[in-house]
Design a protein around this motif. Sequence first.
Motif, PDB file in Angstrom:
ATOM      1  N   ALA A  94       0.588  -1.273   0.105  1.00  0.00           N
ATOM      2  CA  ALA A  94       0.182   0.007   0.141  1.00  0.00           C
ATOM      3  C   ALA A  94       0.749   1.174  -0.041  1.00  0.00           C
ATOM      4  O   ALA A  94       0.650   1.975  -0.794  1.00  0.00           O
ATOM      5  CB  ALA A  94      -1.036  -0.135   1.169  1.00  0.00           C
ATOM      6  N   ILE A  95       1.876   1.335   0.770  1.00  0.00           N
ATOM      7  CA  ILE A  95       2.822   2.456   1.084  1.00  0.00           C
ATOM      8  C   ILE A  95       3.667   2.715  -0.185  1.00  0.00           C
ATOM      9  O   ILE A  95       3.967   3.776  -0.507  1.00  0.00           O
ATOM     10  CB  ILE A  95       3.469   2.668   2.267  1.00  0.00           C
ATOM     11  CG1 ILE A  95       4.618   1.479   2.301  1.00  0.00           C
ATOM     12  CG2 ILE A  95       2.406   2.487   3.529  1.00  0.00           C
ATOM     13  CD1 ILE A  95       5.432   1.898   3.439  1.00  0.00           C
ATOM     14  N   SER A  96       3.911   1.735  -0.876  1.00  0.00           N
ATOM     15  CA  SER A  96       4.817   1.730  -2.131  1.00  0.00           C
ATOM     16  C   SER A  96       4.106   1.684  -3.374  1.00  0.00           C
ATOM     17  O   SER A  96       4.694   2.225  -4.361  1.00  0.00           O
ATOM     18  CB  SER A  96       5.814   0.532  -1.910  1.00  0.00           C
ATOM     19  OG  SER A  96       5.184  -0.610  -2.209  1.00  0.00           O
ATOM     20  N   SER A  97       2.987   1.652  -3.430  1.00  0.00           N
ATOM     21  CA  SER A  97       2.071   1.870  -4.718  1.00  0.00           C
ATOM     22  C   SER A  97       1.581   3.413  -4.920  1.00  0.00           C
ATOM     23  O   SER A  97       1.561   4.241  -4.055  1.00  0.00           O
ATOM     24  CB  SER A  97       0.710   1.070  -4.432  1.00  0.00           C
ATOM     25  OG  SER A  97      -0.054   1.223  -5.743  1.00  0.00           O
ATOM     26  N   ASP A 111      -0.893   9.769   3.926  1.00  0.00           N
ATOM     27  CA  ASP A 111      -0.115  10.430   4.928  1.00  0.00           C
ATOM     28  C   ASP A 111       1.473   9.836   4.930  1.00  0.00           C
ATOM     29  O   ASP A 111       2.390  10.659   5.060  1.00  0.00           O
ATOM     30  CB  ASP A 111      -0.491  10.552   6.614  1.00  0.00           C
ATOM     31  CG  ASP A 111      -1.534  11.212   6.778  1.00  0.00           C
ATOM     32  OD1 ASP A 111      -2.089  12.124   6.115  1.00  0.00           O
ATOM     33  OD2 ASP A 111      -2.071  11.123   7.923  1.00  0.00           O
ATOM     34  N   ILE A 112       1.595   8.440   4.868  1.00  0.00           N
ATOM     35  CA  ILE A 112       2.852   7.810   4.789  1.00  0.00           C
ATOM     36  C   ILE A 112       3.461   8.369   3.426  1.00  0.00           C
ATOM     37  O   ILE A 112       4.729   8.464   3.311  1.00  0.00           O
ATOM     38  CB  ILE A 112       2.619   6.217   4.977  1.00  0.00           C
ATOM     39  CG1 ILE A 112       2.192   5.851   6.434  1.00  0.00           C
ATOM     40  CG2 ILE A 112       3.729   5.611   4.641  1.00  0.00           C
ATOM     41  CD1 ILE A 112       1.526   4.816   6.611  1.00  0.00           C
ATOM     42  N   SER A 117       7.720  10.974   0.363  1.00  0.00           N
ATOM     43  CA  SER A 117       8.075  11.776  -0.875  1.00  0.00           C
ATOM     44  C   SER A 117       8.781  13.047  -0.491  1.00  0.00           C
ATOM     45  O   SER A 117       9.547  13.699  -1.263  1.00  0.00           O
ATOM     46  CB  SER A 117       6.688  12.448  -1.531  1.00  0.00           C
ATOM     47  OG  SER A 117       6.063  13.422  -0.630  1.00  0.00           O
ATOM     48  N   GLY A 118       8.830  13.440   0.984  1.00  0.00           N
ATOM     49  CA  GLY A 118       9.481  14.486   1.399  1.00  0.00           C
ATOM     50  C   GLY A 118      10.974  14.116   1.737  1.00  0.00           C
ATOM     51  O   GLY A 118      11.850  14.910   1.892  1.00  0.00           O
ATOM     52  N   LEU A 119      11.329  12.726   1.673  1.00  0.00           N
ATOM     53  CA  LEU A 119      12.650  12.240   1.893  1.00  0.00           C
ATOM     54  C   LEU A 119      13.576  12.501   0.655  1.00  0.00           C
ATOM     55  O   LEU A 119      13.017  12.456  -0.428  1.00  0.00           O
ATOM     56  CB  LEU A 119      12.664  10.977   2.211  1.00  0.00           C
ATOM     57  CG  LEU A 119      11.832  10.630   3.495  1.00  0.00           C
ATOM     58  CD1 LEU A 119      11.648   9.113   3.497  1.00  0.00           C
ATOM     59  CD2 LEU A 119      12.475  11.081   4.909  1.00  0.00           C
TER      60      LEU A 119
END
Length: 169
Positions: A94-97, A111-112, A117-119
């Motif tokens: 889910a978080i990598s899609s 949110d995750i 994306s801010g890294l």
Amino acid sequence: MEQPSGEVWQPPPPMEYKLNFDAVIFLGMEKSGIGATIRNEKGEVMAGMSAIEPKVDTSEEAKLLVCRRSIEFTVDAGFTRLMIEGDNTNVMKAISSDVANYSFLGNVVDDIRHLISGLQWATTSKIRRGGNKVAHVLIQHARNLEYDLYWLEDSPPPALEALYQDLVL
């Protein structure tokens, strides 16, 4: 800047850190526990957390919430290049899609993704449960906590044995 040998000085490559997280719902208690560690390329702990959260209904919900909280902790501690590892296949997918998530936890997934994306650089991967021993020890430590514990540039004492085993194996 030129070195005496005639070689041009190059700055070292930016370091990447590994974030492992885990969560558990404590049966018979009105809370869940979360644990996370950030390690350098040598496996040394740079930061860690053992914390409590309100009780949630599913393991997946607990793991999404700890993922978000551990990435927030990582960003607050100043880490910007992360290998994010968790042991729940659905959460990691889910978080990598890039596909929109319309589940009841879609806002947490969003949110995750926004935090990631801010890294400067990030990658996500699913690891086997046995590869997450240190985070698991930290969540078990949270069972009796009344307040959250954070460690910076120090190995979390409750997880010293698991850390040692990780380095030896």
